[in-house]
Every structure is written in structure tokens, then in C-alpha cells.
Scaffold this motif. Structure first.
Motif, PDB file in Angstrom:
ATOM      1  N   GLU A   1       8.658  10.099   2.407  1.00  0.00           N
ATOM      2  CA  GLU A   1       9.659  11.124   2.714  1.00  0.00           C
ATOM      3  C   GLU A   1       9.417  12.367   1.863  1.00  0.00           C
ATOM      4  N   GLN A   2       9.101  12.177   0.597  1.00  0.00           N
ATOM      5  CA  GLN A   2       8.796  13.315  -0.284  1.00  0.00           C
ATOM      6  C   GLN A   2       7.564  14.063   0.209  1.00  0.00           C
ATOM      7  N   ARG A   3       6.554  13.325   0.670  1.00  0.00           N
ATOM      8  CA  ARG A   3       5.342  13.968   1.195  1.00  0.00           C
ATOM      9  C   ARG A   3       5.653  14.790   2.435  1.00  0.00           C
ATOM     10  N   ARG A   4       6.523  14.249   3.292  1.00  0.00           N
ATOM     11  CA  ARG A   4       6.881  14.981   4.523  1.00  0.00           C
ATOM     12  C   ARG A   4       7.623  16.268   4.198  1.00  0.00           C
ATOM     13  N   GLN A   5       8.457  16.235   3.173  1.00  0.00           N
ATOM     14  CA  GLN A   5       9.262  17.401   2.829  1.00  0.00           C
ATOM     15  C   GLN A   5       8.525  18.406   1.951  1.00  0.00           C
ATOM     16  N   ALA A   6       7.483  17.958   1.279  1.00  0.00           N
ATOM     17  CA  ALA A   6       6.744  18.847   0.376  1.00  0.00           C
ATOM     18  C   ALA A   6       5.959  19.884   1.183  1.00  0.00           C
TER      19      ALA A   6
ATOM     20  N   GLY B   1       1.220   6.155 -11.053  1.00  0.00           N
ATOM     21  CA  GLY B   1      -0.144   6.384 -10.585  1.00  0.00           C
ATOM     22  C   GLY B   1      -0.222   7.093  -9.251  1.00  0.00           C
ATOM     23  N   GLN B   2       0.705   6.771  -8.382  1.00  0.00           N
ATOM     24  CA  GLN B   2       0.734   7.387  -7.047  1.00  0.00           C
ATOM     25  C   GLN B   2       0.844   8.909  -7.138  1.00  0.00           C
TER      26      GLN B   2
ATOM     27  N   THR C   1       0.830  -1.203   0.000  1.00  0.00           N
ATOM     28  CA  THR C   1       0.000   0.000   0.000  1.00  0.00           C
ATOM     29  C   THR C   1       0.864   1.252   0.000  1.00  0.00           C
ATOM     30  N   ARG C   2       0.211   2.379  -0.228  1.00  0.00           N
ATOM     31  CA  ARG C   2       0.902   3.680  -0.245  1.00  0.00           C
ATOM     32  C   ARG C   2       1.663   3.931   1.039  1.00  0.00           C
ATOM     33  N   ASP C   3       1.108   3.464   2.146  1.00  0.00           N
ATOM     34  CA  ASP C   3       1.755   3.728   3.433  1.00  0.00           C
ATOM     35  C   ASP C   3       2.682   2.592   3.873  1.00  0.00           C
ATOM     36  N   GLY C   4       3.022   1.687   2.957  1.00  0.00           N
ATOM     37  CA  GLY C   4       4.034   0.683   3.235  1.00  0.00           C
ATOM     38  C   GLY C   4       3.564  -0.565   3.953  1.00  0.00           C
ATOM     39  N   HIS C   5       2.276  -0.875   3.882  1.00  0.00           N
ATOM     40  CA  HIS C   5       1.781  -2.128   4.437  1.00  0.00           C
ATOM     41  C   HIS C   5       1.779  -3.192   3.350  1.00  0.00           C
ATOM     42  N   VAL C   6       2.159  -4.399   3.732  1.00  0.00           N
ATOM     43  CA  VAL C   6       2.169  -5.507   2.784  1.00  0.00           C
ATOM     44  C   VAL C   6       0.933  -6.359   3.052  1.00  0.00           C
TER      45      VAL C   6
ATOM     46  N   ALA D   1      10.499   0.172  -0.439  1.00  0.00           N
ATOM     47  CA  ALA D   1      11.453   1.282  -0.545  1.00  0.00           C
ATOM     48  C   ALA D   1      10.808   2.455  -1.272  1.00  0.00           C
ATOM     49  N   ARG D   2      10.050   2.161  -2.323  1.00  0.00           N
ATOM     50  CA  ARG D   2       9.362   3.222  -3.076  1.00  0.00           C
ATOM     51  C   ARG D   2       8.319   3.910  -2.196  1.00  0.00           C
TER      52      ARG D   2
END
Length: 189
Positions: free
Chosen positions: A63-68, A182-183, A22-27, A56-57
Motif C-alpha cells: 500500500e505504501q508503494r502504491r501511494q508513494a 531490510g525491505q 515474500t515481499r509480495d505476500g506469497h507464503v 499484514a506487513r
């Protein structure tokens, strides 16, 4: 088996086993009800490199969202305008490709699903995610053709993809774009 990540198993009446990051890193492992835990563990192990790549993606995107810089939330008025635009686009594209493919369909709904770009019900009703209008046009065409192909094959078999390919010979490029980018459609507006 021990993995460097945890995963959730969701059993259902599906026929195949699949992994989702998922987007938030859950498998999440989606599995037929009759799969044993050892088979699922083995499947996860075989796909560990793929899972690690997508984890990793997800971490990179987080990380990009946190810095944006914080973007103001989308207003209801703007969302309604996007939905109406998407309705016009998908209505035209669906009618066009349905004629080419010689298939019928029910109603078209425009939604904002977090995990789906489109879907086709057994009654032929189609759903499309309005955020697709932010993607390249070839991607929209692919999603429309993909959903209309379900009017002939309600699965993702070779026969299904043969139908898609008969209409869009280079559909794999659009499919890859959606998987890889897509994300980013969630970050544009």
C-alpha cells in the motif's frame, strides 16, 4: 487444513522446515523431501500468527508503494557506483573480520539479490548485496561476520551463532534491524 492464505511448498535436501513470506505476500514453505503434508500443515498452523503478521506487513508495504510517488529507475551508472562503493566497503570489512576470526575466504562478489543479503559458498566465496551499504554500519558488520562464521560452521546451529556472538556480542540487534527494516533498503534507491 484450511488457512486464510495459500502457500507453496518447495521440497529440497534441506534438514529443517522453514516459512518465508515474500515481499509480495506469497507464503512459501521450504521443507525436507521426507516431510509429510500433514506435518507441513501442522507446522503452518502452529506458525499462523507469525505468518499473518508478516502478510499484514507485506500488504502494508504494498500500500505504501502504491501511494508513494514514482521514483525514477536507478541508472546503470548509479548502480555501478553503488556496487563499486559496496565492493570497497565489503573488501575492507571482510579482511578486518577474517583476521579477527582467523578464517580465510575466496573471492568477494557484490550482487543485487532480491531475497539474500549475503552468502558463503562451500569454497569460501562470499556474496554481498550492495543495498546493505544503505543500512546502519552495525548491520553490515553483522552480515560480514555471519558469512565468515560459515567458514567454520556451514549451518545456522547454536555453534554457528556462538561464533557470531564471540565477535559481535550484540549481533541480535543488527539481525532484528535487518529483519524489520531490510525491505526499506529496496525503497531507498
Amino acid at each position: 487444513m484450511n488457512h486464510s492464505f495459500d502457500y507453496e511448498i518447495i521440497y529440497s535436501s534441506r534438514r529443517t522446515i522453514a516459512i518465508q513470506v515474500t515481499r509480495d505476500g506469497h507464503v512459501i514453505v521450504r521443507s525436507p523431501k521426507n516431510c509429510t503434508r500433514s506435518y507441513i500443515d501442522s507446522f503452518v498452523s502452529k506458525n499462523e500468527a507469525w505468518i499473518q503478521k508478516h502478510l499484514a506487513r507485506a500488504e502494508e508495504l504494498e500500500e505504501q508503494r502504491r501511494q508513494a510517488p514514482a521514483r525514477p529507475p536507478l541508472t546503470q551508472k548509479d548502480r555501478a557506483r553503488y556496487i563499486e562503493t559496496a565492493r570497497d566497503i565489503f573488501t575492507c570489512k571482510t579482511a578486518y573480520y577474517a583476521r579477527i576470526m582467523k578464517v580465510s575466504y575466496g573471492r568477494i562478489s557484490i550482487r543485487e539479490q532480491k531475497t539474500r543479503w549475503g552468502s558463503c559458498s562451500s569454497k569460501g566465496n562470499l556474496n554481498f548485496n550492495w543495498r546493505l551499504i544503505l543500512a546502519p554500519e552495525k548491520v553490515l558488520d553483522y552480515v560480514v561476520v555471519h558469512e565468515l562464521a560459515h567458514r567454520r560452521e556451514m549451518n545456522h546451529s547454536k555453534a554457528f551463532y556462538a561464533i557470531v556472538e564471540s565477535v559481535l556480542p550484540d549481533y541480535r540487534k543488527a539481525k532484528k534491524w535487518l529483519r524489520d527494516n531490510g525491505q526499506s533498503l529496496w525503497e531507498m534507491v
